[in-house]
Design a protein around this motif. Structure first.
Motif, PDB file in Angstrom:
ATOM      1  N   ASP A 259      45.891  43.991  32.667  1.00 26.55           N
ATOM      2  CA  ASP A 259      46.358  45.142  31.885  1.00 26.55           C
ATOM      3  C   ASP A 259      46.061  46.465  32.574  1.00 26.55           C
ATOM      4  OD1 ASP A 259      43.650  45.673  31.514  1.00 26.55           O
ATOM      5  OD2 ASP A 259      43.625  45.077  29.407  1.00 26.55           O
ATOM      6  N   GLY A 260      45.476  46.418  33.765  1.00 27.66           N
ATOM      7  CA  GLY A 260      45.246  47.624  34.546  1.00 27.66           C
ATOM      8  C   GLY A 260      43.947  48.335  34.264  1.00 27.66           C
ATOM      9  N   SER A 261      43.096  47.771  33.418  1.00 25.44           N
ATOM     10  CA  SER A 261      41.851  48.455  33.053  1.00 25.44           C
ATOM     11  C   SER A 261      40.684  48.130  33.977  1.00 25.44           C
ATOM     12  CB  SER A 261      41.467  48.095  31.611  1.00 25.44           C
ATOM     13  OG  SER A 261      41.180  46.706  31.491  1.00 25.44           O
ATOM     14  N   ALA A 262      40.886  47.249  34.943  1.00 22.95           N
ATOM     15  CA  ALA A 262      39.791  46.853  35.828  1.00 22.95           C
ATOM     16  C   ALA A 262      39.502  47.930  36.871  1.00 22.95           C
ATOM     17  CB  ALA A 262      40.120  45.535  36.516  1.00 22.95           C
ATOM     18  N   SER A 263      38.263  47.948  37.336  1.00 24.94           N
ATOM     19  CA  SER A 263      37.842  48.825  38.417  1.00 24.94           C
ATOM     20  C   SER A 263      37.279  47.961  39.540  1.00 24.94           C
ATOM     21  CB  SER A 263      36.770  49.812  37.936  1.00 24.94           C
ATOM     22  OG  SER A 263      36.210  50.521  39.027  1.00 24.94           O
ATOM     23  N   TRP A 264      37.703  48.240  40.780  1.00 23.71           N
ATOM     24  CA  TRP A 264      37.254  47.425  41.904  1.00 23.71           C
ATOM     25  C   TRP A 264      35.734  47.475  42.074  1.00 23.71           C
ATOM     26  CZ3 TRP A 264      40.058  43.769  43.713  1.00 23.71           C
ATOM     27  CH2 TRP A 264      41.444  43.877  43.743  1.00 23.71           C
ATOM     28  N   VAL A 265      35.128  48.588  41.688  1.00 26.31           N
ATOM     29  CA  VAL A 265      33.675  48.722  41.881  1.00 26.31           C
ATOM     30  C   VAL A 265      32.897  48.165  40.691  1.00 26.31           C
ATOM     31  CG1 VAL A 265      33.931  50.708  43.391  1.00 26.31           C
ATOM     32  CG2 VAL A 265      33.704  51.072  40.932  1.00 26.31           C
ATOM     33  N   LYS A 266      33.602  47.649  39.696  1.00 28.80           N
ATOM     34  CA  LYS A 266      32.949  47.039  38.531  1.00 28.80           C
ATOM     35  C   LYS A 266      33.500  45.627  38.341  1.00 28.80           C
ATOM     36  CE  LYS A 266      32.445  51.510  36.198  1.00 28.80           C
ATOM     37  NZ  LYS A 266      32.807  52.308  34.987  1.00 28.80           N
ATOM     38  N   PRO A 267      32.963  44.649  39.066  1.00 28.84           N
ATOM     39  CA  PRO A 267      33.523  43.294  39.058  1.00 28.84           C
ATOM     40  C   PRO A 267      33.618  42.674  37.669  1.00 28.84           C
ATOM     41  CG  PRO A 267      31.943  43.533  40.843  1.00 28.84           C
ATOM     42  CD  PRO A 267      31.828  44.761  39.999  1.00 28.84           C
ATOM     43  N   TRP A 268      32.713  43.040  36.752  1.00 30.33           N
ATOM     44  CA  TRP A 268      32.770  42.441  35.416  1.00 30.33           C
ATOM     45  C   TRP A 268      34.035  42.843  34.651  1.00 30.33           C
ATOM     46  CZ3 TRP A 268      29.347  46.110  37.123  1.00 30.33           C
ATOM     47  CH2 TRP A 268      29.425  47.377  36.548  1.00 30.33           C
ATOM     48  N   THR A 269      34.679  43.949  35.056  1.00 34.09           N
ATOM     49  CA  THR A 269      35.914  44.354  34.377  1.00 34.09           C
ATOM     50  C   THR A 269      37.112  43.533  34.825  1.00 34.09           C
ATOM     51  OG1 THR A 269      36.441  46.069  36.022  1.00 34.09           O
ATOM     52  CG2 THR A 269      35.037  46.710  34.163  1.00 34.09           C
ATOM     53  N   TRP A 270      36.984  42.814  35.947  1.00 32.88           N
ATOM     54  CA  TRP A 270      38.102  41.988  36.397  1.00 32.88           C
ATOM     55  C   TRP A 270      38.414  40.907  35.370  1.00 32.88           C
ATOM     56  CZ3 TRP A 270      35.998  40.855  42.022  1.00 32.88           C
ATOM     57  CH2 TRP A 270      35.818  42.075  42.695  1.00 32.88           C
ATOM     58  N   VAL A 271      37.379  40.418  34.708  1.00 30.79           N
ATOM     59  CA  VAL A 271      37.569  39.363  33.704  1.00 30.79           C
ATOM     60  C   VAL A 271      38.164  39.940  32.427  1.00 30.79           C
ATOM     61  CG1 VAL A 271      36.424  37.626  32.300  1.00 30.79           C
ATOM     62  CG2 VAL A 271      35.701  37.985  34.670  1.00 30.79           C
ATOM     63  N   SER A 272      37.611  41.061  31.970  1.00 27.39           N
ATOM     64  CA  SER A 272      38.092  41.640  30.712  1.00 27.39           C
ATOM     65  C   SER A 272      39.507  42.178  30.838  1.00 27.39           C
ATOM     66  CB  SER A 272      37.143  42.755  30.253  1.00 27.39           C
ATOM     67  OG  SER A 272      37.072  43.797  31.231  1.00 27.39           O
ATOM     68  N   ALA A 273      39.933  42.576  32.036  1.00 25.31           N
ATOM     69  CA  ALA A 273      41.277  43.118  32.235  1.00 25.31           C
ATOM     70  C   ALA A 273      42.339  42.037  32.362  1.00 25.31           C
ATOM     71  CB  ALA A 273      41.307  44.005  33.471  1.00 25.31           C
ATOM     72  N   ALA A 274      41.926  40.810  32.647  1.00 23.88           N
ATOM     73  CA  ALA A 274      42.899  39.724  32.850  1.00 23.88           C
ATOM     74  C   ALA A 274      43.571  39.346  31.535  1.00 23.88           C
ATOM     75  CB  ALA A 274      42.209  38.512  33.455  1.00 23.88           C
ATOM     76  N   ARG A 275      44.870  39.106  31.601  1.00 23.79           N
ATOM     77  CA  ARG A 275      45.618  38.591  30.453  1.00 23.79           C
ATOM     78  C   ARG A 275      45.733  37.084  30.660  1.00 23.79           C
ATOM     79  NH1 ARG A 275      49.549  43.795  30.729  1.00 23.79           N
ATOM     80  NH2 ARG A 275      50.268  42.751  32.622  1.00 23.79           N
ATOM     81  N   TRP A 276      44.688  36.369  30.268  1.00 24.28           N
ATOM     82  CA  TRP A 276      44.550  34.956  30.597  1.00 24.28           C
ATOM     83  C   TRP A 276      45.672  34.115  30.003  1.00 24.28           C
ATOM     84  CZ3 TRP A 276      41.235  34.083  34.328  1.00 24.28           C
ATOM     85  CH2 TRP A 276      40.157  34.954  34.509  1.00 24.28           C
ATOM     86  N   ASN A 277      46.182  34.509  28.846  1.00 24.88           N
ATOM     87  CA  ASN A 277      47.215  33.698  28.192  1.00 24.88           C
ATOM     88  C   ASN A 277      48.534  33.714  28.954  1.00 24.88           C
ATOM     89  OD1 ASN A 277      47.430  36.484  27.429  1.00 24.88           O
ATOM     90  ND2 ASN A 277      48.901  35.904  25.850  1.00 24.88           N
ATOM     91  N   ARG A 278      48.695  34.635  29.902  1.00 21.78           N
ATOM     92  CA  ARG A 278      49.940  34.706  30.650  1.00 21.78           C
ATOM     93  C   ARG A 278      49.878  33.922  31.965  1.00 21.78           C
ATOM     94  NH1 ARG A 278      53.398  37.945  28.734  1.00 21.78           N
ATOM     95  NH2 ARG A 278      54.552  38.131  30.690  1.00 21.78           N
ATOM     96  N   ILE A 279      48.674  33.604  32.420  1.00 25.26           N
ATOM     97  CA  ILE A 279      48.514  32.918  33.694  1.00 25.26           C
ATOM     98  C   ILE A 279      48.962  31.457  33.563  1.00 25.26           C
ATOM     99  CG2 ILE A 279      46.844  32.203  35.450  1.00 25.26           C
ATOM    100  CD1 ILE A 279      45.209  34.700  34.693  1.00 25.26           C
ATOM    101  N   GLY A 280      49.798  31.029  34.496  1.00 22.83           N
ATOM    102  CA  GLY A 280      50.318  29.672  34.464  1.00 22.83           C
ATOM    103  C   GLY A 280      51.615  29.535  33.696  1.00 22.83           C
ATOM    104  N   GLU A 281      52.140  30.641  33.191  1.00 20.57           N
ATOM    105  CA  GLU A 281      53.387  30.589  32.415  1.00 20.57           C
ATOM    106  C   GLU A 281      54.577  30.445  33.355  1.00 20.57           C
ATOM    107  OE1 GLU A 281      55.403  33.077  28.701  1.00 20.57           O
ATOM    108  OE2 GLU A 281      53.772  33.949  29.867  1.00 20.57           O
ATOM    109  N   GLY A 282      55.371  29.416  33.144  1.00 15.80           N
ATOM    110  CA  GLY A 282      56.521  29.154  34.013  1.00 15.80           C
ATOM    111  C   GLY A 282      57.788  29.812  33.515  1.00 15.80           C
ATOM    112  N   PHE A 283      58.879  29.546  34.212  1.00 22.94           N
ATOM    113  CA  PHE A 283      60.163  30.150  33.875  1.00 22.94           C
ATOM    114  C   PHE A 283      61.191  29.089  33.476  1.00 22.94           C
ATOM    115  CE2 PHE A 283      57.965  33.362  36.182  1.00 22.94           C
ATOM    116  CZ  PHE A 283      58.453  34.566  35.692  1.00 22.94           C
TER     117      PHE A 283
END
Length: 283
Positions: A259-283
């Motif tokens: 969702d764009g809220s992650a900061s490269w210098v704050k690794p813990w935000t990489w998890v909270s910013a991920a939209r996990w329900n969209r990963i692996g979604e096919g077409f």
């Protein structure tokens, strides 16, 4: 008393010369060149990553989605290669996409930018929009109202710039954007959802377009926020009819979304910013 001089030693006949010392720099450069060749071949002929920079394919694709496309489905052309290197004249192993396929292509007229849209019309088809209703070969494509599409507001989808004020709302105490959503079903049975923002005369009511040979008619699922084949091709804008040789590949699967809220210098935000329900979604 005289000391004898030592006789010089000579290598036995047939002894191979001593190996040259290894060069770490030469080995590293050689490895990087081989790796670059493998990556080039892989991206050109098999799979390639693609990121979503706009909302034209909502609701299927959000800004911040990352997906893989397959390169072999429709054949190969110069646009199959990075930087559109002119290594293939025309198209080889060519085949035509199916209606409803989501494809990545080089956008006319400049053929420099990568776009992603859905295939609606094939060569020889007629396409028209009448009051927001898609008409394909003279017949209305079935369109059914379904539940509204709701997307949370975030750095990748901010208020006002991406979500006009009239569509801003709240869900479970969270600011969201809400659009009317419909399900379309093409003649081949392919079904997908599209968004409707209201009455946009130029997008919702068009002339009848006939798709020429060697071309396809493409549209975004976010019908009122997509510069697509309904409009004449312009650099950085709409695309007109797209030549088949411009198609780079078919969308396969979403492998990451943020969702764009992650900061490269704050690794813990990489998890909270991920939209996990969209990963692996096919077409």
């Amino acid at each position: 008393m005289r000391a004898d001089m030592a006789e010089p030693t000579t290598a036995p006949a047939g002894t191979p010369p001593a190996p040259k010392p290894k060069s770490e720099l030469r080995d590293t450069v050689g490895f990087l060149v081989k790796l670059a060749i493998v990556v080039f071949i892989f991206r050109s002929f098999f799979f390639s990553p693609f990121s979503i920079p706009s909302q034209s394919m909502l609701p299927r694709l959000l800004i911040g989605d990352y997906l893989f496309i397959t390169k072999w489905n429709y054949g190969y052309s110069r646009h199959s290669f990075p930087w559109s290197l002119p290594l293939i004249p025309g198209r080889v192993f060519a085949s035509t996409p199916a209606r409803g396929d989501v494809v990545v292509f080089k956008a006319p007229p400049g053929n420099r930018e990568d776009y992603i849209k859905r295939v609606i019309g094939l060569p020889g088809d007629t396409v028209q929009m009448v009051g927001g209703q898609l008409i394909l070969n003279g017949k209305a494509v079935p369109k059914q109202r379904v539940a509204d599409f709701v997307v949370p507001l975030s750095p990748n989808y901010p208020a006002d710039t991406e979500c006009p004020a009239e569509f801003q709302a709240s869900a479970a105490g969270q600011p969201v954007c809400r659009y009317m959503q419909y399900r379309e079903t093409l003649p081949n049975g392919k079904t997908y959802t599209v968004l409707d923002r209201g009455n946009f005369p130029e997008a919702d009511n068009t002339a009848v377009y006939t798709v020429p040979a060697g071309h396809i008619f493409l549209m975004g699922d976010n019908r009122d926020a997509s510069a697509d084949s309904r409009f004449p091709a312009s650099e950085g804008g709409a695309i007109g009819m797209v030549p088949l040789e411009n198609v780079e590949g078919k969308a396969l699967v979403t492998f990451w979304s943020t969702d764009g809220s992650a900061s490269w210098v704050k690794p813990w935000t990489w998890v909270s910013a991920a939209r996990w329900n969209r990963i692996g979604e096919g077409f």
